[in-house]
Design a protein around this motif. Sequence first.
Motif, PDB file in Angstrom:
ATOM      1  N   ARG A  68      35.163 -21.202  -7.400  1.00  0.00           N
ATOM      2  CA  ARG A  68      35.069 -21.164  -8.863  1.00  0.00           C
ATOM      3  C   ARG A  68      36.445 -21.092  -9.519  1.00  0.00           C
ATOM      4  N   LYS A  69      37.428 -20.556  -8.798  1.00  0.00           N
ATOM      5  CA  LYS A  69      38.769 -20.423  -9.367  1.00  0.00           C
ATOM      6  C   LYS A  69      39.425 -21.778  -9.620  1.00  0.00           C
ATOM      7  N   LEU A  70      38.855 -22.844  -9.060  1.00  0.00           N
ATOM      8  CA  LEU A  70      39.419 -24.185  -9.254  1.00  0.00           C
ATOM      9  C   LEU A  70      39.011 -24.794 -10.593  1.00  0.00           C
ATOM     10  N   PHE A  71      38.047 -24.196 -11.250  1.00  0.00           N
ATOM     11  CA  PHE A  71      37.497 -24.782 -12.471  1.00  0.00           C
ATOM     12  C   PHE A  71      38.037 -24.086 -13.711  1.00  0.00           C
ATOM     13  N   GLN A  72      38.025 -24.813 -14.806  1.00  0.00           N
ATOM     14  CA  GLN A  72      38.561 -24.303 -16.066  1.00  0.00           C
ATOM     15  C   GLN A  72      37.654 -23.233 -16.659  1.00  0.00           C
ATOM     16  N   VAL A  73      38.262 -22.353 -17.445  1.00  0.00           N
ATOM     17  CA  VAL A  73      37.505 -21.333 -18.175  1.00  0.00           C
ATOM     18  C   VAL A  73      37.801 -21.473 -19.661  1.00  0.00           C
ATOM     19  N   HIS A  74      36.851 -21.070 -20.466  1.00  0.00           N
ATOM     20  CA  HIS A  74      37.061 -21.056 -21.914  1.00  0.00           C
ATOM     21  C   HIS A  74      38.120 -20.007 -22.255  1.00  0.00           C
ATOM     22  N   ARG A  75      39.094 -20.398 -23.052  1.00  0.00           N
ATOM     23  CA  ARG A  75      40.193 -19.496 -23.399  1.00  0.00           C
ATOM     24  C   ARG A  75      39.923 -18.673 -24.651  1.00  0.00           C
ATOM     25  N   GLU A  76      39.011 -19.124 -25.481  1.00  0.00           N
ATOM     26  CA  GLU A  76      38.766 -18.420 -26.735  1.00  0.00           C
ATOM     27  C   GLU A  76      37.326 -18.660 -27.176  1.00  0.00           C
ATOM     28  N   GLY A  77      36.936 -17.963 -28.226  1.00  0.00           N
ATOM     29  CA  GLY A  77      35.578 -18.116 -28.735  1.00  0.00           C
ATOM     30  C   GLY A  77      34.598 -17.216 -28.026  1.00  0.00           C
ATOM     31  N   GLY A  78      33.304 -17.424 -28.319  1.00  0.00           N
ATOM     32  CA  GLY A  78      32.262 -16.574 -27.761  1.00  0.00           C
ATOM     33  C   GLY A  78      32.106 -16.698 -26.265  1.00  0.00           C
ATOM     34  N   LYS A  79      32.585 -17.808 -25.672  1.00  0.00           N
ATOM     35  CA  LYS A  79      32.477 -18.019 -24.225  1.00  0.00           C
ATOM     36  C   LYS A  79      33.791 -17.751 -23.495  1.00  0.00           C
ATOM     37  N   ALA A  80      34.702 -17.062 -24.150  1.00  0.00           N
ATOM     38  CA  ALA A  80      36.007 -16.790 -23.538  1.00  0.00           C
ATOM     39  C   ALA A  80      35.819 -16.112 -22.176  1.00  0.00           C
ATOM     40  N   GLY A  81      36.496 -16.648 -21.168  1.00  0.00           N
ATOM     41  CA  GLY A  81      36.412 -16.100 -19.820  1.00  0.00           C
ATOM     42  C   GLY A  81      35.323 -16.704 -18.970  1.00  0.00           C
ATOM     43  N   GLN A  82      34.437 -17.502 -19.585  1.00  0.00           N
ATOM     44  CA  GLN A  82      33.376 -18.150 -18.824  1.00  0.00           C
ATOM     45  C   GLN A  82      33.815 -19.543 -18.378  1.00  0.00           C
ATOM     46  N   TYR A  83      33.204 -20.011 -17.309  1.00  0.00           N
ATOM     47  CA  TYR A  83      33.599 -21.299 -16.745  1.00  0.00           C
ATOM     48  C   TYR A  83      33.062 -22.461 -17.569  1.00  0.00           C
ATOM     49  N   VAL A  84      33.830 -23.554 -17.568  1.00  0.00           N
ATOM     50  CA  VAL A  84      33.475 -24.748 -18.330  1.00  0.00           C
ATOM     51  C   VAL A  84      32.721 -25.721 -17.427  1.00  0.00           C
ATOM     52  N   LYS A  85      31.452 -25.958 -17.751  1.00  0.00           N
ATOM     53  CA  LYS A  85      30.633 -26.943 -17.035  1.00  0.00           C
ATOM     54  C   LYS A  85      30.703 -26.780 -15.520  1.00  0.00           C
ATOM     55  N   LEU A  86      30.512 -25.551 -15.067  1.00  0.00           N
ATOM     56  CA  LEU A  86      30.487 -25.271 -13.628  1.00  0.00           C
ATOM     57  C   LEU A  86      29.063 -24.912 -13.232  1.00  0.00           C
ATOM     58  N   ASP A  87      28.474 -25.726 -12.385  1.00  0.00           N
ATOM     59  CA  ASP A  87      27.136 -25.463 -11.874  1.00  0.00           C
ATOM     60  C   ASP A  87      27.243 -24.942 -10.441  1.00  0.00           C
ATOM     61  N   PHE A  88      26.278 -24.144 -10.044  1.00  0.00           N
ATOM     62  CA  PHE A  88      26.297 -23.607  -8.681  1.00  0.00           C
ATOM     63  C   PHE A  88      26.306 -24.730  -7.648  1.00  0.00           C
ATOM     64  N   ALA A  89      25.734 -25.875  -8.011  1.00  0.00           N
ATOM     65  CA  ALA A  89      25.744 -27.027  -7.100  1.00  0.00           C
ATOM     66  C   ALA A  89      27.166 -27.468  -6.788  1.00  0.00           C
ATOM     67  N   ASP A  90      28.072 -27.301  -7.749  1.00  0.00           N
ATOM     68  CA  ASP A  90      29.475 -27.662  -7.508  1.00  0.00           C
ATOM     69  C   ASP A  90      30.089 -26.751  -6.456  1.00  0.00           C
ATOM     70  N   LEU A  91      29.747 -25.476  -6.497  1.00  0.00           N
ATOM     71  CA  LEU A  91      30.267 -24.530  -5.502  1.00  0.00           C
ATOM     72  C   LEU A  91      29.761 -24.881  -4.109  1.00  0.00           C
ATOM     73  N   LEU A  92      28.487 -25.231  -4.018  1.00  0.00           N
ATOM     74  CA  LEU A  92      27.935 -25.636  -2.725  1.00  0.00           C
ATOM     75  C   LEU A  92      28.575 -26.931  -2.236  1.00  0.00           C
ATOM     76  N   ASP A  93      28.837 -27.826  -3.165  1.00  0.00           N
ATOM     77  CA  ASP A  93      29.424 -29.117  -2.831  1.00  0.00           C
ATOM     78  C   ASP A  93      30.826 -28.939  -2.244  1.00  0.00           C
ATOM     79  N   LEU A  94      31.634 -28.121  -2.893  1.00  0.00           N
ATOM     80  CA  LEU A  94      32.994 -27.902  -2.400  1.00  0.00           C
ATOM     81  C   LEU A  94      32.992 -27.073  -1.126  1.00  0.00           C
ATOM     82  N   ASP A  95      32.031 -26.185  -1.001  1.00  0.00           N
ATOM     83  CA  ASP A  95      31.892 -25.411   0.231  1.00  0.00           C
ATOM     84  C   ASP A  95      31.607 -26.351   1.402  1.00  0.00           C
TER      85      ASP A  95
END
Length: 337
Positions: A68-95
């Motif tokens: 997950r550390k490879l993906f971008q996070v929201h820097r500001e706003g209500g979603k600050a600190g949350q990942y941008v368009k990261l699905d669990f399927a992506d984590l399995l895919d890279l794994d």
Amino acid sequence: MEETEKTYTAWGLDEGEHEAQGLKPMLTPEGQVELLKAKGVTFDRCSEEQAIEALSGRDTFLHTAAYRKLFQVHREGGKAGQYVKLDFADLLDLDALDGRLRRTFLAVTGDIERIAKTRLIARLADDPTEDGYGIVSEFMQGQRATYRNSIARGLKARAGSSGGADTYSGNLIEHYRSAMPVWVFLEVVPFGTLLAFLLFCADRWGDKALENRHYELTGVKAVRNCCAHQSCIINGFTDGNRASHAPRYRIMEWLSGREVGSARARKEKMRNEGMQQLVTTLAVFDTIEGQRSSDTKAALVELSGALKNHCQRYGEQNAFVSFLSFLAKTIDAVRDI
């Protein structure tokens, strides 16, 4: 994973057993899914039920979530600190891709270790001043007492055919325990001892090329250990994972001669510790004189294709993609694959 005020009986490298507070609690797979959801990870292409099943029987949370550390996070706003368009399927895919990378490079490093050992023994056999026994004695006597004793203890523990012996090489060690020739010694010691012996020979013969090869093989050994121990690799493909030292000149010359990327790309990517070691491994595999396995070469071709497919899938907005692309180009530069 919020820290709690619960007191734990913990163990640490420096303190040993001690009482500690403010530690992360252990979570069930269901709790792990909730934690990821709180961080903005979605479960659209992989349902929560499938994720729980994967975290229960496929791979650990620590391993799967590492990417997950490879993906971008929201820097500001209500979603600050949350990942941008990261699905669990992506984590399995890279794994899955990381697993494929580890299996391939374990084969590559195995070929390198086998060839390096074989060529060293062949060179010793062709030298009329070497008898195969004295060089082992001189090597062992030339080591620090702690290292010499460590090698001896390891071999003694594995010798024989009893329950605690090494099933695969215990009898060989036992048979030659009183006078071990170099062709047996190098067969039964670990990769690290092989490298120490190789450096000893380089100094003994005044062979600068062999000395350079030794230092290159330290990078190969690091990759081998990473792959054998199932450690993550791709999650280190970030600009922040800086190498502790500059890449060796011969490796940069190899990259340049094979026209892998631009001069700027080579410089940037080789600042990364993991990439530097992987590229070093590929360069050694390409330049080592010996019979490389056809299966290993075929696996490299397949890995290159998988890396390129992932580059197309994730696009340029994710910085790690440029590392995948550079690694694919480096694989393609290896001769005769």
